[in-house]
Design an enzyme around this catalytic site. Structure first.
Site, PDB file in Angstrom:
ATOM      1  N   ASN A  14      -9.677  60.986  24.484  1.00  0.00           N
ATOM      2  CA  ASN A  14     -10.512  61.503  23.388  1.00  0.00           C
ATOM      3  C   ASN A  14     -11.077  62.874  23.741  1.00  0.00           C
ATOM      4  O   ASN A  14     -11.099  63.776  22.899  1.00  0.00           O
ATOM      5  CB  ASN A  14     -11.647  60.539  23.077  1.00  0.00           C
ATOM      6  N   ILE A  87     -27.270  55.483  28.610  1.00  0.00           N
ATOM      7  CA  ILE A  87     -28.010  56.739  28.655  1.00  0.00           C
ATOM      8  C   ILE A  87     -29.509  56.406  28.690  1.00  0.00           C
ATOM      9  O   ILE A  87     -30.001  55.687  27.818  1.00  0.00           O
ATOM     10  CB  ILE A  87     -27.704  57.604  27.427  1.00  0.00           C
ATOM     11  N   HIS A 103     -17.218  54.148  19.410  1.00  0.00           N
ATOM     12  CA  HIS A 103     -17.074  52.757  19.867  1.00  0.00           C
ATOM     13  C   HIS A 103     -15.777  52.202  19.305  1.00  0.00           C
ATOM     14  O   HIS A 103     -15.477  52.406  18.123  1.00  0.00           O
ATOM     15  CB  HIS A 103     -18.275  51.919  19.404  1.00  0.00           C
TER      16      HIS A 103
HETATM   17  N1  LIG Z   1     -28.503  54.526  25.352  1.00  0.00           N
HETATM   18  C1  LIG Z   1     -27.192  54.368  25.070  1.00  0.00           C
HETATM   19  N2  LIG Z   1     -26.266  54.579  26.034  1.00  0.00           N
HETATM   20  C2  LIG Z   1     -24.944  54.415  25.753  1.00  0.00           C
HETATM   21  C3  LIG Z   1     -24.525  54.009  24.469  1.00  0.00           C
HETATM   22  C4  LIG Z   1     -25.538  53.803  23.458  1.00  0.00           C
HETATM   23  O1  LIG Z   1     -25.230  53.483  22.286  1.00  0.00           O
HETATM   24  N3  LIG Z   1     -26.844  53.992  23.801  1.00  0.00           N
HETATM   25  N4  LIG Z   1     -23.168  53.798  24.185  1.00  0.00           N
HETATM   26  C5  LIG Z   1     -22.343  53.586  25.379  1.00  0.00           C
HETATM   27  C6  LIG Z   1     -20.901  53.447  25.089  1.00  0.00           C
HETATM   28  N5  LIG Z   1     -20.626  51.996  24.910  1.00  0.00           N
HETATM   29  C7  LIG Z   1     -20.147  51.571  23.695  1.00  0.00           C
HETATM   30  O2  LIG Z   1     -19.791  52.368  22.809  1.00  0.00           O
HETATM   31  C8  LIG Z   1     -20.831  51.085  25.986  1.00  0.00           C
HETATM   32  C9  LIG Z   1     -20.433  51.453  27.269  1.00  0.00           C
HETATM   33  C10 LIG Z   1     -20.635  50.580  28.328  1.00  0.00           C
HETATM   34  C11 LIG Z   1     -21.253  49.329  28.115  1.00  0.00           C
HETATM   35  C12 LIG Z   1     -21.507  48.414  29.275  1.00  0.00           C
HETATM   36  O3  LIG Z   1     -21.717  47.226  29.103  1.00  0.00           O
HETATM   37  N6  LIG Z   1     -21.516  48.998  30.488  1.00  0.00           N
HETATM   38  C13 LIG Z   1     -21.703  48.183  31.713  1.00  0.00           C
HETATM   39  C14 LIG Z   1     -21.457  49.030  32.964  1.00  0.00           C
HETATM   40  C15 LIG Z   1     -19.975  49.382  33.071  1.00  0.00           C
HETATM   41  C16 LIG Z   1     -19.695  50.167  34.346  1.00  0.00           C
HETATM   42  O4  LIG Z   1     -20.645  50.368  35.162  1.00  0.00           O
HETATM   43  O5  LIG Z   1     -18.521  50.558  34.533  1.00  0.00           O
HETATM   44  C17 LIG Z   1     -23.134  47.648  31.796  1.00  0.00           C
HETATM   45  O6  LIG Z   1     -24.057  48.289  31.238  1.00  0.00           O
HETATM   46  O7  LIG Z   1     -23.272  46.629  32.488  1.00  0.00           O
HETATM   47  C18 LIG Z   1     -21.625  48.960  26.843  1.00  0.00           C
HETATM   48  C19 LIG Z   1     -21.408  49.823  25.761  1.00  0.00           C
HETATM   49  C20 LIG Z   1     -22.588  54.655  26.426  1.00  0.00           C
HETATM   50  N7  LIG Z   1     -24.025  54.671  26.714  1.00  0.00           N
HETATM   51  N1  GAR Z   2     -18.080  51.023  24.352  1.00  0.00           N
HETATM   52  C1  GAR Z   2     -17.565  52.271  24.844  1.00  0.00           C
HETATM   53  C2  GAR Z   2     -16.057  52.244  24.834  1.00  0.00           C
HETATM   54  O1  GAR Z   2     -15.446  51.199  25.009  1.00  0.00           O
HETATM   55  N2  GAR Z   2     -15.482  53.422  24.598  1.00  0.00           N
HETATM   56  C3  GAR Z   2     -14.048  53.501  24.503  1.00  0.00           C
HETATM   57  O2  GAR Z   2     -13.485  53.914  25.747  1.00  0.00           O
HETATM   58  C4  GAR Z   2     -12.200  54.469  25.448  1.00  0.00           C
HETATM   59  C5  GAR Z   2     -12.066  55.741  26.255  1.00  0.00           C
HETATM   60  O3  GAR Z   2     -10.733  56.186  26.157  1.00  0.00           O
HETATM   61  P1  GAR Z   2     -10.400  57.680  26.676  1.00  0.00           P
HETATM   62  O4  GAR Z   2     -11.029  57.804  28.045  1.00  0.00           O
HETATM   63  O5  GAR Z   2      -8.890  57.711  26.710  1.00  0.00           O
HETATM   64  O6  GAR Z   2     -10.982  58.642  25.689  1.00  0.00           O
HETATM   65  C6  GAR Z   2     -12.169  54.751  23.935  1.00  0.00           C
HETATM   66  O7  GAR Z   2     -11.332  53.801  23.272  1.00  0.00           O
HETATM   67  C7  GAR Z   2     -13.601  54.552  23.509  1.00  0.00           C
HETATM   68  O8  GAR Z   2     -13.765  54.077  22.177  1.00  0.00           O
END
Ligand SMILES: Nc1nc2c(c(=O)[nH]1)N[C@@H](CN(C=O)c1ccc(C(=O)N[C@@H](CCC(=O)O)C(=O)O)cc1)CN2
Ligand code: GAR
Length: 185
Positions: A14, A87, A103
């Site tokens: 992406n 974040i 997402h």
């Molecule tokens: N404050 C926010 N931070 C992030 C958001 C958000 O909406 N608010 N979106 C995520 C992206 N995401 C879904 O789109 C997502 C990414 C990761 C997780 C997750 O469960 N992560 C694990 C850790 C994984 C690792 O360490 O490799 C965890 O928290 O245990 C859920 C949703 C980006 N940040």
């Molecule tokens: N919840 C967060 C999550 O799952 N994000 C997903 O990680 C992939 C990253 O692909 P990329 O590194 O090839 O862009 C994407 O499919 C994105 O939607």
């Protein structure tokens, strides 16, 4: 010229589509690609586009060092493109309505902690859903609860696997994310 930073933890397909989209833009530029994984392939993709990179640990992010870098680089928008850490609220509040995430599902389904990457597609397959899609949303302090900006869907059949679902989702992401960002910034 708006200055955009991309945060990513992995491959960066992406991120690459976004960098290509804005490569000759008069509206915005990708000023930074930052990752919490020093070996993330997204960093190699950034170098191909001559975009500066920055790596940080979860501890450094939580201590404010990522925010400091974003301020140093005068970043206007933060784009989460496969970024897998939460974040911190200090960072979300520093970019109110200026931080966006993609997402790989139709939120509010399949969101929250643990729902990332293949885990999402496996859950969609297990549920037997007839469609999936993408959600682009503003980022707040909670996972996947920010205002939804855009959604797109794609049909699924019983023959689909988590891998084929992922491919369909990636196609939607690559088609729409750059354009949605263009319309936002
Ligand atoms: N404050 C926010 N931070 C992030 C958001 C958000 O909406 N608010 N979106 C995520 C992206 N995401 C879904 O789109 C997502 C990414 C990761 C997780 C997750 O469960 N992560 C694990 C850790 C994984 C690792 O360490 O490799 C965890 O928290 O245990 C859920 C949703 C980006 N940040
Ligand atoms: N919840 C967060 C999550 O799952 N994000 C997903 O990680 C992939 C990253 O692909 P990329 O590194 O090839 O862009 C994407 O499919 C994105 O939607």
């Amino acid at each position: 010229m708006k200055r955009l930073a991309i945060l990513a933890s992995g491959s960066g397909s992406n991120a690459e589509k976004i960098m290509a989209h804005f490569q000759h833009s008069a509206k915005a530029e990708i000023a930074l690609v930052a990752s919490n994984k020093p070996d993330a392939f997204v960093l190699e993709r950034a170098k191909k586009f001559n975009v500066p990179t920055f790596t940080f640990s979860r501890k450094e992010m939580d201590a404010g060092q990522l925010l400091e870098k974003l301020r140093e680089e005068k970043i206007d928008w933060v784009i989460l493109a496969g970024f897998l850490l939460k974040i911190p609220v200090a960072l979300t509040r520093a970019f109110p309505d200026r931080m966006v995430n993609i997402h790989p599902a139709l939120l509010p389904k399949y969101g929250g902690k643990g729902m990332y990457g293949a885990h999402v597609h496996e859950a969609v397959k297990a549920a037997g859903d007839k469609e999936t899609g993408i959600t682009i949303h503003l980022v707040n302090e909670h996972y996947d609860e920010g205002k939804i900006i855009f959604q797109a869907s794609t049909p699924l059949t019983e023959e689909d696997t988590p891998e084929s679902i992922a491919a369909k989702v990636h196609e939607l992401e690559h088609r729409h994310f750059p354009q949605v960002i263009e319309g936002l910034v």
